[in-house]
Motif scaffolding. Structure first.
Motif, PDB file in Angstrom:
ATOM      1  N   ARG A 170      57.731  27.377  73.734  1.00 30.72           N
ATOM      2  CA  ARG A 170      56.721  27.816  74.632  1.00 30.72           C
ATOM      3  C   ARG A 170      57.203  28.246  75.981  1.00 30.72           C
ATOM      4  O   ARG A 170      56.849  29.403  76.348  1.00 30.72           O
ATOM      5  N   ASP A 171      57.932  27.513  76.641  1.00 35.72           N
ATOM      6  CA  ASP A 171      58.495  28.024  77.903  1.00 35.72           C
ATOM      7  C   ASP A 171      59.342  29.052  77.960  1.00 35.72           C
ATOM      8  O   ASP A 171      59.315  30.103  78.858  1.00 35.72           O
ATOM      9  N   VAL A 172      60.369  29.134  76.732  1.00 32.02           N
ATOM     10  CA  VAL A 172      60.934  30.567  76.448  1.00 32.02           C
ATOM     11  C   VAL A 172      60.347  31.765  76.338  1.00 32.02           C
ATOM     12  O   VAL A 172      60.472  32.653  76.862  1.00 32.02           O
ATOM     13  N   TRP A 173      58.933  31.580  75.644  1.00 25.07           N
ATOM     14  CA  TRP A 173      58.389  32.638  75.219  1.00 25.07           C
ATOM     15  C   TRP A 173      57.625  32.965  76.340  1.00 25.07           C
ATOM     16  O   TRP A 173      57.404  34.399  76.629  1.00 25.07           O
ATOM     17  N   SER A 174      56.999  32.207  77.305  1.00 20.99           N
ATOM     18  CA  SER A 174      56.143  32.535  78.315  1.00 20.99           C
ATOM     19  C   SER A 174      57.244  33.252  79.357  1.00 20.99           C
ATOM     20  O   SER A 174      56.936  34.171  79.975  1.00 20.99           O
ATOM     21  N   ALA A 175      58.565  32.890  79.494  1.00 21.23           N
ATOM     22  CA  ALA A 175      59.541  33.315  80.439  1.00 21.23           C
ATOM     23  C   ALA A 175      59.914  34.706  80.147  1.00 21.23           C
ATOM     24  O   ALA A 175      60.291  35.522  80.918  1.00 21.23           O
ATOM     25  N   ALA A 176      59.744  35.033  78.800  1.00 23.06           N
ATOM     26  CA  ALA A 176      59.985  36.459  78.348  1.00 23.06           C
ATOM     27  C   ALA A 176      58.775  37.292  78.328  1.00 23.06           C
ATOM     28  O   ALA A 176      58.833  38.508  78.055  1.00 23.06           O
ATOM     29  N   GLY A 177      57.837  36.882  79.098  1.00 21.01           N
ATOM     30  CA  GLY A 177      56.580  37.760  79.334  1.00 21.01           C
ATOM     31  C   GLY A 177      55.812  37.922  77.934  1.00 21.01           C
ATOM     32  O   GLY A 177      54.842  38.691  78.153  1.00 21.01           O
ATOM     33  N   ARG A 178      55.819  36.927  77.103  1.00 25.03           N
ATOM     34  CA  ARG A 178      55.062  37.012  75.816  1.00 25.03           C
ATOM     35  C   ARG A 178      53.700  36.133  76.127  1.00 25.03           C
ATOM     36  O   ARG A 178      53.741  35.198  76.634  1.00 25.03           O
ATOM     37  N   ASP A 179      52.789  36.798  75.497  1.00 25.77           N
ATOM     38  CA  ASP A 179      51.388  36.095  75.470  1.00 25.77           C
ATOM     39  C   ASP A 179      51.488  34.598  74.917  1.00 25.77           C
ATOM     40  O   ASP A 179      51.832  34.593  73.836  1.00 25.77           O
ATOM     41  N   PRO A 180      51.242  33.710  75.414  1.00 22.49           N
ATOM     42  CA  PRO A 180      51.212  32.274  74.932  1.00 22.49           C
ATOM     43  C   PRO A 180      50.399  31.978  73.716  1.00 22.49           C
ATOM     44  O   PRO A 180      50.634  31.173  72.910  1.00 22.49           O
ATOM     45  N   GLU A 181      49.029  32.700  73.552  1.00 24.36           N
ATOM     46  CA  GLU A 181      48.141  32.495  72.660  1.00 24.36           C
ATOM     47  C   GLU A 181      48.744  33.261  71.294  1.00 24.36           C
ATOM     48  O   GLU A 181      48.214  33.113  70.337  1.00 24.36           O
ATOM     49  N   LYS A 182      49.875  34.038  71.292  1.00 29.07           N
ATOM     50  CA  LYS A 182      50.385  34.677  70.235  1.00 29.07           C
ATOM     51  C   LYS A 182      51.597  34.256  69.533  1.00 29.07           C
ATOM     52  O   LYS A 182      51.958  34.707  68.583  1.00 29.07           O
ATOM     53  N   LEU A 183      52.045  33.186  70.189  1.00 29.67           N
ATOM     54  CA  LEU A 183      53.145  32.506  69.598  1.00 29.67           C
ATOM     55  C   LEU A 183      52.795  31.852  68.199  1.00 29.67           C
ATOM     56  O   LEU A 183      51.926  31.000  68.280  1.00 29.67           O
ATOM     57  N   GLN A 184      53.384  32.301  67.077  1.00 25.72           N
ATOM     58  CA  GLN A 184      53.240  31.291  65.835  1.00 25.72           C
ATOM     59  C   GLN A 184      54.372  30.590  65.419  1.00 25.72           C
ATOM     60  O   GLN A 184      55.375  31.051  65.419  1.00 25.72           O
ATOM     61  N   VAL A 185      53.828  29.216  64.860  1.00 25.75           N
ATOM     62  CA  VAL A 185      54.998  28.573  64.350  1.00 25.75           C
ATOM     63  C   VAL A 185      54.418  28.030  62.885  1.00 25.75           C
ATOM     64  O   VAL A 185      53.473  27.643  62.949  1.00 25.75           O
ATOM     65  N   VAL A 186      55.448  28.351  61.854  1.00 20.87           N
ATOM     66  CA  VAL A 186      55.022  28.037  60.444  1.00 20.87           C
ATOM     67  C   VAL A 186      56.011  27.353  60.029  1.00 20.87           C
ATOM     68  O   VAL A 186      57.194  27.753  59.623  1.00 20.87           O
ATOM     69  N   PRO A 187      55.716  25.981  59.662  1.00 24.21           N
ATOM     70  CA  PRO A 187      56.731  24.980  59.219  1.00 24.21           C
ATOM     71  C   PRO A 187      57.057  25.479  57.675  1.00 24.21           C
ATOM     72  O   PRO A 187      56.063  25.920  56.959  1.00 24.21           O
ATOM     73  N   TYR A 188      58.174  25.306  57.437  1.00 25.93           N
ATOM     74  CA  TYR A 188      58.669  26.098  56.124  1.00 25.93           C
ATOM     75  C   TYR A 188      59.065  25.146  55.128  1.00 25.93           C
ATOM     76  O   TYR A 188      60.003  24.199  55.424  1.00 25.93           O
ATOM     77  N   ALA A 189      59.120  25.300  53.837  1.00 25.58           N
ATOM     78  CA  ALA A 189      59.658  24.441  52.878  1.00 25.58           C
ATOM     79  C   ALA A 189      59.545  23.026  53.163  1.00 25.58           C
ATOM     80  O   ALA A 189      60.009  22.177  52.913  1.00 25.58           O
TER      81      ALA A 189
END
Length: 275
Positions: free
Chosen positions: A214-233
């Motif tokens: 989330r820190d990396v995402w926000s630092a890149a100027g991305r909207d924190p509310e739009k980050l998706q995390v999908v645990p797989y397998a």
């Protein structure tokens, strides 16, 4: 929470059509398929999970062909790759495949992006192992140029394309894109650069990794509310899914066995408790 599934579909398992119909009728959220073009017999790369490589790795159906069949017999089921080995594809051809599947399915496609683990497989595609991550980033940039609303040129380190007419276009300008791989600064930089989120295998350690992402995402100027995390397998338990929900996870992908119709349907019956 959406409950989706993944499976190694092969020439010996349940068919894409039968599985897709069952998933939609039962209320599952999606079907994600892995990709391996081939598995060289003379292989020195160890299987990441340890032990012998399971035989289904060398028998996988092409995910785009199989998902095309699944799209044709469903109307709501999400369709995705988990994952596409982008570095092993011609990006112009791959952009067309992705856009076509997304268009024909009514915008239901999710592109799972991966960097691979089998050096021999990648080498047969002409991929230099140490540059596969940057090659993937470059090919994503080229594909996004082809998906742009107006003819857009692209010139990268590994490839280029002239400003071109390239239709159909994926819904929203690009398909939903999730990057798979182990937590780390390189992976998180890729996610923040060109993806919508992360596809972590198994979902272990999310409580520690998510704040960093989330820190990396926000630092890149991305909207924190739009980050998706999908645990797989994921091999599910009630406690595990409750933990994911507490972390804000809105979709989880459960692992189905690479088996025939009777066994797969039996496992779907078991997974029904989580819907």
């Amino acid at each position: 929470m959406r409950i989706s599934t993944t499976i190694f579909l092969t020439d010996e398992t349940i068919t894409p059509v039968r599985l897709a119909r069952e998933l939609e009728e039962r209320g599952f959220g999606g079907l994600y398929l892995p990709e391996h073009t081939h598995i060289p017999v003379e292989r020195t790369t160890p299987y990441p999970a340890g032990g012998e490589l399971p035989p289904e790795y060398g028998r996988t159906l092409d995910p785009f062909v199989a998902l095309g069949q699944a799209a044709a017999v469903t109307s709501q089921l999400g369709l995705g790759t988990g994952i596409t080995l982008v570095a092993e594809h011609d990006p112009i051809d791959l952009a067309k495949q992705i856009a076509t599947l997304d268009h024909l399915s009514g915008g239901r496609f999710t592109l799972g992006v991966g960097f691979g683990w089998n050096r021999e497989e990648a080498a047969d595609h002409g991929v230099e192992w140490t540059t596969r991550r940057e090659l993937t980033r470059d090919r994503m940039g080229l594909m996004r140029a082809l998906w742009a609303p107006e003819p857009t040129p692209y010139k990268g380190e590994f490839g280029s394309v002239r400003a071109s007419y390239a239709y159909p276009k994926p819904g929203g300008g690009a398909p939903r894109t999730l990057v798979g791989g182990a937590a780390g600064p390189k992976l998180f930089a890729h996610i923040a650069d060109y993806a919508d989120g992360w596809l972590p295998i198994g979902g272990r350690g999310l409580a520690q990794s998510l704040p960093v992402l989330r820190d990396v995402w926000s630092a890149a100027g991305r909207d924190p509310e739009k980050l998706q995390v999908v645990p797989y397998a994921v091999l599910p338990t009630p406690g595990k899914l409750a933990h994911y929900a507490e972390l804000g996870v809105e979709e989880v992908v459960l692992q189905l066995p690479p088996a025939g119709e009777a066994e797969v349907l039996r496992v779907l019956d078991e997974f029904g408790q989580y819907l």
